[in-house]
Design a protein around this motif. Structure first.
Motif, PDB file in Angstrom:
ATOM      1  N   VAL A  92       0.939  -1.303  -0.113  1.00 57.51           N
ATOM      2  CA  VAL A  92      -0.107  -0.227   0.059  1.00 57.51           C
ATOM      3  C   VAL A  92       0.771   1.425  -0.137  1.00 57.51           C
ATOM      4  O   VAL A  92       0.503   2.054  -0.722  1.00 57.51           O
ATOM      5  CB  VAL A  92      -1.044  -0.226   1.254  1.00 57.51           C
ATOM      6  N   GLU A  93       1.934   1.400   0.960  1.00 51.33           N
ATOM      7  CA  GLU A  93       3.038   2.389   0.918  1.00 51.33           C
ATOM      8  C   GLU A  93       3.570   2.640  -0.109  1.00 51.33           C
ATOM      9  O   GLU A  93       3.829   3.820  -1.026  1.00 51.33           O
ATOM     10  CB  GLU A  93       3.679   2.575   2.505  1.00 51.33           C
ATOM     11  N   ALA A  94       4.226   1.365  -1.323  1.00 58.35           N
ATOM     12  CA  ALA A  94       4.463   1.631  -2.153  1.00 58.35           C
ATOM     13  C   ALA A  94       4.111   2.246  -3.208  1.00 58.35           C
ATOM     14  O   ALA A  94       4.677   2.996  -4.076  1.00 58.35           O
ATOM     15  CB  ALA A  94       5.110   0.079  -2.291  1.00 58.35           C
ATOM     16  N   LEU A  95       2.875   2.270  -3.102  1.00 61.41           N
ATOM     17  CA  LEU A  95       1.957   2.683  -4.267  1.00 61.41           C
ATOM     18  C   LEU A  95       1.696   4.524  -3.760  1.00 61.41           C
ATOM     19  O   LEU A  95       1.795   4.886  -4.554  1.00 61.41           O
ATOM     20  CB  LEU A  95       0.941   1.877  -4.836  1.00 61.41           C
ATOM     21  N   LYS A  96       1.781   4.749  -2.573  1.00 60.06           N
ATOM     22  CA  LYS A  96       1.978   6.019  -2.080  1.00 60.06           C
ATOM     23  C   LYS A  96       3.090   6.336  -2.392  1.00 60.06           C
ATOM     24  O   LYS A  96       3.298   8.160  -2.539  1.00 60.06           O
ATOM     25  CB  LYS A  96       1.480   6.540  -1.114  1.00 60.06           C
ATOM     26  N   SER A  97       4.453   6.055  -2.277  1.00 55.60           N
ATOM     27  CA  SER A  97       6.092   6.832  -2.280  1.00 55.60           C
ATOM     28  C   SER A  97       5.854   7.889  -3.301  1.00 55.60           C
ATOM     29  O   SER A  97       6.231   7.174  -4.326  1.00 55.60           O
ATOM     30  CB  SER A  97       6.338   5.434  -2.150  1.00 55.60           C
ATOM     31  N   PRO A  98       6.744   8.924  -3.044  1.00 53.31           N
ATOM     32  CA  PRO A  98       7.068   9.932  -4.405  1.00 53.31           C
ATOM     33  C   PRO A  98       8.423   9.098  -4.354  1.00 53.31           C
ATOM     34  O   PRO A  98       9.094   9.616  -5.066  1.00 53.31           O
ATOM     35  CB  PRO A  98       7.286  11.428  -3.489  1.00 53.31           C
ATOM     36  N   LEU A  99       9.295   8.344  -4.142  1.00 53.53           N
ATOM     37  CA  LEU A  99      10.242   8.065  -4.371  1.00 53.53           C
ATOM     38  C   LEU A  99      10.256   7.028  -5.954  1.00 53.53           C
ATOM     39  O   LEU A  99      11.422   7.082  -6.165  1.00 53.53           O
ATOM     40  CB  LEU A  99      10.629   6.170  -3.291  1.00 53.53           C
ATOM     41  N   MET A 100       9.729   6.926  -6.360  1.00 52.07           N
ATOM     42  CA  MET A 100       8.949   5.766  -7.482  1.00 52.07           C
ATOM     43  C   MET A 100       8.310   6.551  -8.243  1.00 52.07           C
ATOM     44  O   MET A 100       6.874   6.918  -8.050  1.00 52.07           O
ATOM     45  CB  MET A 100       8.640   4.519  -7.166  1.00 52.07           C
ATOM     46  N   GLY A 101       8.080   6.476  -9.694  1.00 54.11           N
ATOM     47  CA  GLY A 101       7.451   6.784 -10.634  1.00 54.11           C
ATOM     48  C   GLY A 101       6.090   5.247 -10.768  1.00 54.11           C
ATOM     49  O   GLY A 101       7.001   4.504  -9.664  1.00 54.11           O
ATOM     50  N   LEU A 102       5.016   5.448 -11.989  1.00 54.29           N
ATOM     51  CA  LEU A 102       4.646   4.930 -11.887  1.00 54.29           C
ATOM     52  C   LEU A 102       4.130   3.687 -11.678  1.00 54.29           C
ATOM     53  O   LEU A 102       4.050   2.943 -11.184  1.00 54.29           O
ATOM     54  CB  LEU A 102       3.615   5.701 -12.858  1.00 54.29           C
ATOM     55  N   PHE A 103       5.177   3.025 -12.971  1.00 49.34           N
ATOM     56  CA  PHE A 103       5.032   1.967 -13.432  1.00 49.34           C
ATOM     57  C   PHE A 103       5.928   1.737 -12.237  1.00 49.34           C
ATOM     58  O   PHE A 103       5.694  -0.171 -12.079  1.00 49.34           O
ATOM     59  CB  PHE A 103       5.852   1.402 -14.572  1.00 49.34           C
ATOM     60  N   GLU A 104       7.503   1.686 -11.565  1.00 54.76           N
ATOM     61  CA  GLU A 104       7.977   1.398 -10.333  1.00 54.76           C
ATOM     62  C   GLU A 104       7.574   0.967  -9.280  1.00 54.76           C
ATOM     63  O   GLU A 104       7.405   0.117  -8.354  1.00 54.76           O
ATOM     64  CB  GLU A 104       8.988   2.392 -10.575  1.00 54.76           C
ATOM     65  N   LYS A 105       6.432   1.602  -9.252  1.00 57.86           N
ATOM     66  CA  LYS A 105       5.336   1.715  -7.865  1.00 57.86           C
ATOM     67  C   LYS A 105       4.637   0.257  -8.009  1.00 57.86           C
ATOM     68  O   LYS A 105       4.512  -0.490  -7.373  1.00 57.86           O
ATOM     69  CB  LYS A 105       4.203   2.697  -7.183  1.00 57.86           C
ATOM     70  N   ARG A 106       4.691  -0.318  -9.139  1.00 59.49           N
ATOM     71  CA  ARG A 106       3.223  -1.477  -9.235  1.00 59.49           C
ATOM     72  C   ARG A 106       4.324  -2.613  -9.668  1.00 59.49           C
ATOM     73  O   ARG A 106       4.524  -3.698  -8.618  1.00 59.49           O
ATOM     74  CB  ARG A 106       2.994  -1.269 -10.896  1.00 59.49           C
ATOM     75  N   ARG A 107       6.015  -2.710  -9.740  1.00 62.86           N
ATOM     76  CA  ARG A 107       6.540  -3.572  -9.455  1.00 62.86           C
ATOM     77  C   ARG A 107       7.067  -3.812  -8.126  1.00 62.86           C
ATOM     78  O   ARG A 107       7.118  -5.210  -7.755  1.00 62.86           O
ATOM     79  CB  ARG A 107       8.166  -3.397 -10.375  1.00 62.86           C
ATOM     80  N   ALA A 108       7.302  -2.435  -8.167  1.00 62.83           N
ATOM     81  CA  ALA A 108       7.853  -2.561  -6.336  1.00 62.83           C
ATOM     82  C   ALA A 108       6.243  -3.239  -5.562  1.00 62.83           C
ATOM     83  O   ALA A 108       6.668  -3.926  -4.338  1.00 62.83           O
ATOM     84  CB  ALA A 108       7.912  -1.129  -6.211  1.00 62.83           C
ATOM     85  N   ARG A 109       4.919  -3.226  -5.761  1.00 62.91           N
ATOM     86  CA  ARG A 109       4.522  -3.137  -4.889  1.00 62.91           C
ATOM     87  C   ARG A 109       3.995  -4.827  -5.493  1.00 62.91           C
ATOM     88  O   ARG A 109       3.842  -5.891  -3.998  1.00 62.91           O
ATOM     89  CB  ARG A 109       2.864  -2.582  -5.857  1.00 62.91           C
ATOM     90  N   LYS A 110       4.406  -5.283  -6.988  1.00 65.31           N
ATOM     91  CA  LYS A 110       4.329  -6.617  -7.031  1.00 65.31           C
ATOM     92  C   LYS A 110       5.199  -7.724  -5.760  1.00 65.31           C
ATOM     93  O   LYS A 110       5.028  -8.311  -5.363  1.00 65.31           O
ATOM     94  CB  LYS A 110       4.826  -7.051  -8.575  1.00 65.31           C
ATOM     95  N   PHE A 111       6.411  -6.774  -6.511  1.00 68.42           N
ATOM     96  CA  PHE A 111       7.628  -7.652  -4.889  1.00 68.42           C
ATOM     97  C   PHE A 111       7.440  -7.723  -3.489  1.00 68.42           C
ATOM     98  O   PHE A 111       7.493  -8.710  -2.512  1.00 68.42           O
ATOM     99  CB  PHE A 111       8.999  -6.981  -4.801  1.00 68.42           C
ATOM    100  N   PHE A 112       6.811  -6.463  -2.931  1.00 73.85           N
ATOM    101  CA  PHE A 112       6.427  -6.772  -2.074  1.00 73.85           C
ATOM    102  C   PHE A 112       5.634  -7.981  -1.366  1.00 73.85           C
ATOM    103  O   PHE A 112       5.282  -8.759   0.037  1.00 73.85           O
ATOM    104  CB  PHE A 112       5.646  -5.639  -1.300  1.00 73.85           C
ATOM    105  N   ILE A 113       4.650  -7.524  -1.857  1.00 73.73           N
ATOM    106  CA  ILE A 113       3.496  -9.169  -1.552  1.00 73.73           C
ATOM    107  C   ILE A 113       4.219 -10.149  -1.949  1.00 73.73           C
ATOM    108  O   ILE A 113       3.807 -10.745  -1.249  1.00 73.73           O
ATOM    109  CB  ILE A 113       2.338  -8.861  -2.958  1.00 73.73           C
ATOM    110  N   TYR A 114       4.990 -10.804  -3.259  1.00 68.82           N
ATOM    111  CA  TYR A 114       5.566 -11.795  -2.866  1.00 68.82           C
ATOM    112  C   TYR A 114       6.206 -11.805  -1.477  1.00 68.82           C
ATOM    113  O   TYR A 114       5.979 -12.921  -0.765  1.00 68.82           O
ATOM    114  CB  TYR A 114       7.024 -12.187  -4.190  1.00 68.82           C
ATOM    115  N   VAL A 115       6.729 -10.901  -1.105  1.00 69.72           N
ATOM    116  CA  VAL A 115       7.657 -10.961   0.207  1.00 69.72           C
ATOM    117  C   VAL A 115       6.738 -11.345   1.246  1.00 69.72           C
ATOM    118  O   VAL A 115       6.858 -12.202   2.024  1.00 69.72           O
ATOM    119  CB  VAL A 115       8.266  -9.568   0.403  1.00 69.72           C
ATOM    120  N   GLN A 116       5.654 -10.253   1.849  1.00 66.00           N
ATOM    121  CA  GLN A 116       4.825 -10.701   2.394  1.00 66.00           C
ATOM    122  C   GLN A 116       3.728 -12.323   2.417  1.00 66.00           C
ATOM    123  O   GLN A 116       3.465 -12.549   3.620  1.00 66.00           O
ATOM    124  CB  GLN A 116       3.594  -9.874   2.593  1.00 66.00           C
ATOM    125  N   ASN A 117       4.004 -12.756   1.410  1.00 61.21           N
ATOM    126  CA  ASN A 117       3.095 -13.951   1.390  1.00 61.21           C
ATOM    127  C   ASN A 117       4.659 -15.384   1.856  1.00 61.21           C
ATOM    128  O   ASN A 117       3.144 -16.162   1.658  1.00 61.21           O
ATOM    129  CB  ASN A 117       2.536 -14.022   0.055  1.00 61.21           C
TER     130      ASN A 117
END
Length: 444
Positions: A123-148
């Motif tokens: 959730v925070e990855a999608l809001k973070s100004p550290l990343m652009g839009l496409f990078e946010k989506r990639r990071a979100r997928k990675f975070f979900i993999y780690v969480q699961n």
């Protein structure tokens, strides 16, 4: 003092006090001595007058800084991960009843000259100004993999064996940019340099999970907690614990000379003409200087301020990690700040630290990137200290020596050293499967 002990512990630094407590709880007869007349050794807490004496000699601190005794300035400041190993050790030994913790407000990372909140879940990855839009989506997928990810459930592994796949390979699979990798590796997984990229990814995934589980624990802005009145409370809490289990404490014992037999095995410790016999000695590097070697130096700055660190959302307590790559360094730089809300300074005052493994002889220049983030300071002190590690063979001499404290502003590396020492001394592993809720009652 002329008695026989299972273990004599020299120095009341945090590592020695944790070990003293663990060994006492195990039923060993422990004598704990320190050449100083205060607890904490290198990891002590100083009031304002003591701080002034250490860094400025005889001058008196200016009146506008407030009362000396309202200050508890930790010499080795480190936050604790809420679900981390140290908290588990505190619960395992029941030391939590002597301490009050409070959540730390913020966890930030330095990127391209600016400070950003560390995004730590999908959730925070999608809001973070550290990343652009496409990078946010990639990071979100990675975070979900780690969480699961569950080590024991192959269905969550997505066909990868993380004991074999390197962190670099795992990250490439998700297509993450270098900047994203930088904050994940250093500000979430808390690696101190970039060597982890070529090591098995399991360690990094576990570290990321620890971060997000700790963050969820207090619903605060960071995964960290810190004791009210600072870390100086910790050695004293373990000293109390040791005393409850029959351990003996003696401060202000000069010399503390370790005695050996002709085979080079420890047989006791002499102080003021009396020798206490023992089977094993546990100590910090300063008590057995001929059994350690210098492995580096830590540069640090300590600042007293009248405001929170800018760009941290007015956080009254915060950690900022400056990854090595952002600064062109070989290892990370750390900024730590806490304030009157943790009872370590008078109302309206903040204490900030900047620390790094020293790569030059000039801490003022070397730490500039971190100091520039602080804004105006009322006072600032600079310091460099040496780091040592043991070179002896404990199975031959029965001496168990801790490693000096590193530049990190969190506790994970410190506790690993303690637990390894405990296993060397006793042949056992500390059971850390504890009910973590035992440490949460003291949040406020």
């Amino acid at each position: 003092m002329d008695e026989e002990y299972d273990v004599i512990v020299l120095g009341t630094g945090l590592k020695e006090c944790i070990l003293s407590g663990l060994l006492s709880v195990d039923g060993l007869k422990v004598l704990h001595m320190d050449r100083n007349d205060y607890y904490g050794g290198e990891s002590t807490s100083l009031n304002l007058n003591q701080l002034w004496k250490k860094f400025r000699g005889e001058d008196k601190p200016p009146a506008h800084l407030g009362s000396s005794r309202d200050y508890n300035v930790d010499m080795i400041p480190k936050f604790m991960m809420a679900n981390g190993t140290l908290v588990r050790v505190l619960i395992h030994t029941d030391v939590t009843k002597y301490l009050y913790f409070k959540a730390v407000d913020g966890s930030y990372v330095f990127n391209k000259g600016k400070v950003y909140k560390v995004p730590s879940n999908d959730v925070e990855a999608l809001k973070s100004p550290l990343m652009g839009l496409f990078e946010k989506r990639r990071a979100r997928k990675f975070f979900i993999y780690v969480q699961n990810y569950e080590e024991s459930d192959p269905k969550t592994h997505e066909g990868m064996d993380l004991t074999r796949v390197s962190t670099r390979e795992l990250i490439e699979k998700y297509g993450l940019s270098d900047d994203t990798v930088d904050f994940i590796g250093h500000a979430i997984a808390l690696h101190r340099d970039d060597r982890y990229l070529d090591q098995p990814a399991l360690d990094t995934v576990k570290r990321m999970k620890l971060y997000s589980e700790s963050l969820a624990r207090f619903q605060g802005g960071s995964p960290y907690i810190y004791p009210l009145y600072g870390l100086g409370e910790l050695p004293q809490a373990f000293a109390r614990l040791s005393a409850v289990y029959g351990g003996t404490y003696m401060l202000n014992k000069p010399e503390c000379k370790v005695e050996f037999n002709e085979e080079g095995k420890v047989i006791g410790v002499t102080s003021e003409g009396e020798t206490a016999k023992c089977k094993k000695v546990v100590c910090d590097p300063s008590y057995l200087p001929n059994k350690v070697r210098k492995v580096g130096r830590v540069a640090r700055a300590i600042a007293i301020m009248s405001h929170p660190i800018p760009n941290t959302g007015d956080s009254h307590s915060v950690q900022i990690i400056l990854p090595q790559k952002q600064l062109g360094r070989k290892s990370d730089m750390y900024v730590f700040c806490c304030s009157y809300t943790h009872n370590v300074a008078p109302k309206g005052k903040f204490i900030a630290f900047v620390s790094a493994e020293a790569e030059t002889d000039n801490p003022e220049c070397e730490l500039r990137a971190g100091i520039e983030l602080l804004g105006p300071v009322d006072e600032i002190f600079f310091d460099i200290y040496d780091r040592y590690e043991p070179v002896n063979e404990p199975s031959l001499d029965n001496c168990f020596i801790s490693t000096s404290y590193d530049a990190t502003t969190h506790f994970e590396s410190t506790v690993v050293d303690v637990l390894n020492m405990y296993t060397l001394i006793t042949g056992k592993v500390v059971d850390l499967s504890v009910d973590l809720s035992a440490a949460s009652a003291a949040e406020e």
